[in-house]
Design a protein around this motif. Structure first.
Motif, short mmCIF file in Angstrom:
data_model
loop_
_atom_site.label_atom_id
_atom_site.label_comp_id
_atom_site.label_asym_id
_atom_site.label_seq_id
_atom_site.Cartn_x
_atom_site.Cartn_y
_atom_site.Cartn_z
N LEU A 277 0.82 -1.21 0.00
CA LEU A 277 0.00 0.00 0.00
C LEU A 277 0.86 1.26 0.00
CD1 LEU A 277 -2.87 -0.99 2.46
CD2 LEU A 277 -3.00 -0.70 -0.02
N ILE A 278 1.93 1.28 0.78
CA ILE A 278 2.82 2.44 0.80
C ILE A 278 3.50 2.60 -0.55
CG2 ILE A 278 4.92 3.41 1.81
CD1 ILE A 278 4.13 2.16 4.44
N LEU A 279 3.91 1.50 -1.17
CA LEU A 279 4.53 1.54 -2.49
C LEU A 279 3.56 2.11 -3.52
CD1 LEU A 279 6.81 0.76 -4.50
CD2 LEU A 279 5.74 -1.49 -4.63
N THR A 280 2.31 1.66 -3.49
CA THR A 280 1.32 2.16 -4.43
C THR A 280 1.07 3.65 -4.23
OG1 THR A 280 0.23 0.04 -4.00
CG2 THR A 280 -0.84 1.49 -5.52
N TYR A 281 0.98 4.07 -2.98
CA TYR A 281 0.80 5.49 -2.68
C TYR A 281 1.97 6.30 -3.22
CZ TYR A 281 0.84 9.85 -0.11
OH TYR A 281 0.91 11.18 0.21
N GLY A 282 3.18 5.80 -3.04
CA GLY A 282 4.36 6.50 -3.54
C GLY A 282 4.37 6.63 -5.05
N LEU A 283 3.97 5.58 -5.74
CA LEU A 283 3.94 5.64 -7.20
C LEU A 283 2.88 6.63 -7.69
CD1 LEU A 283 4.32 1.85 -8.05
CD2 LEU A 283 6.01 3.66 -8.39
N ILE A 284 1.71 6.61 -7.06
CA ILE A 284 0.65 7.54 -7.45
C ILE A 284 1.06 8.97 -7.14
CG2 ILE A 284 -1.72 8.26 -6.92
CD1 ILE A 284 -2.34 5.27 -6.49
N ARG A 285 1.66 9.18 -5.98
CA ARG A 285 2.10 10.52 -5.60
C ARG A 285 3.16 11.05 -6.57
NH1 ARG A 285 3.01 13.98 -0.98
NH2 ARG A 285 5.04 14.99 -1.24
N ASN A 286 4.13 10.21 -6.94
CA ASN A 286 5.16 10.63 -7.87
C ASN A 286 4.55 11.01 -9.22
OD1 ASN A 286 7.21 10.38 -6.06
ND2 ASN A 286 8.06 8.52 -6.92
N ARG A 287 3.57 10.25 -9.67
CA ARG A 287 2.92 10.54 -10.95
C ARG A 287 2.19 11.88 -10.88
NH1 ARG A 287 -0.12 5.75 -12.59
NH2 ARG A 287 1.94 5.05 -13.19
N ARG A 288 1.48 12.13 -9.77
CA ARG A 288 0.74 13.39 -9.64
C ARG A 288 1.70 14.58 -9.53
NH1 ARG A 288 -4.01 11.78 -5.39
NH2 ARG A 288 -5.22 10.51 -6.85
N VAL A 289 2.78 14.44 -8.79
CA VAL A 289 3.75 15.53 -8.67
C VAL A 289 4.40 15.81 -10.01
CG1 VAL A 289 5.96 16.19 -7.62
CG2 VAL A 289 4.17 15.19 -6.21
N LYS A 290 4.70 14.76 -10.76
CA LYS A 290 5.31 14.94 -12.07
C LYS A 290 4.36 15.65 -13.02
CE LYS A 290 7.63 12.32 -15.72
NZ LYS A 290 8.01 10.98 -16.18
N GLN A 291 3.06 15.32 -12.97
CA GLN A 291 2.09 15.98 -13.85
C GLN A 291 1.87 17.43 -13.44
OE1 GLN A 291 -1.43 13.58 -13.73
NE2 GLN A 291 -0.60 12.04 -15.15
N SER A 292 1.95 17.73 -12.15
CA SER A 292 1.73 19.11 -11.71
C SER A 292 2.94 20.00 -12.02
CB SER A 292 1.42 19.15 -10.22
OG SER A 292 2.56 18.81 -9.46
N MET A 293 4.10 19.40 -12.23
CA MET A 293 5.30 20.18 -12.56
C MET A 293 5.29 20.61 -14.02
SD MET A 293 8.14 18.01 -10.44
CE MET A 293 9.51 19.09 -10.77
N ARG A 294 4.48 19.98 -14.85
CA ARG A 294 4.44 20.32 -16.27
C ARG A 294 3.68 21.56 -16.54
NH1 ARG A 294 3.62 14.52 -19.26
NH2 ARG A 294 5.52 13.62 -18.50
#
Length: 66
Positions: free
Chosen positions: A49-66
Motif C-alpha cells: 500500500l505504501i509503495l502504491t501510494y508513492g507511485l501515485i504521488r510521484n505521478r501526480r507531482v510529475k504531472q503538476s510540474m508540467r
C-alpha cells in the motif's frame, strides 16, 4: 510548500521488503506458525500500500510540474 517526489530507491526498497515479507509469511505458514504468518501478511500488504501510494504521488507531482 513544494511537493517533492519520493526517491526511486525508497520505492525499490519497499518492493523488496514486501516480497520478503510475503516469502516469510509463506515459510511460516508451511511451518504451521499461523500467528507469524498473519503478521507477515499484514506487513506485506502494508508495504504494498505504501509503495502504491508513492507511485501515485510521484505521478501526480510529475504531472503538476508540467
Amino acid at each position: 510548500m513544494d511537493k517533492h517526489r519520493i526517491q526511486h530507491l525508497v520505492l525499490i526498497i519497499l518492493l523488496i521488503n514486501a516480497l520478503t515479507m510475503g516469502m516469510l509469511a509463506h515459510d511460516m505458514y508451511i511451518e504451521n506458525k499461523i500467528g507469524y504468518s498473519l503478521t507477515f501478511i499484514g506487513l506485506c500488504i502494508f508495504f504494498i500500500l505504501i509503495l502504491t501510494y508513492g507511485l501515485i504521488r510521484n505521478r501526480r507531482v510529475k504531472q503538476s510540474m508540467r
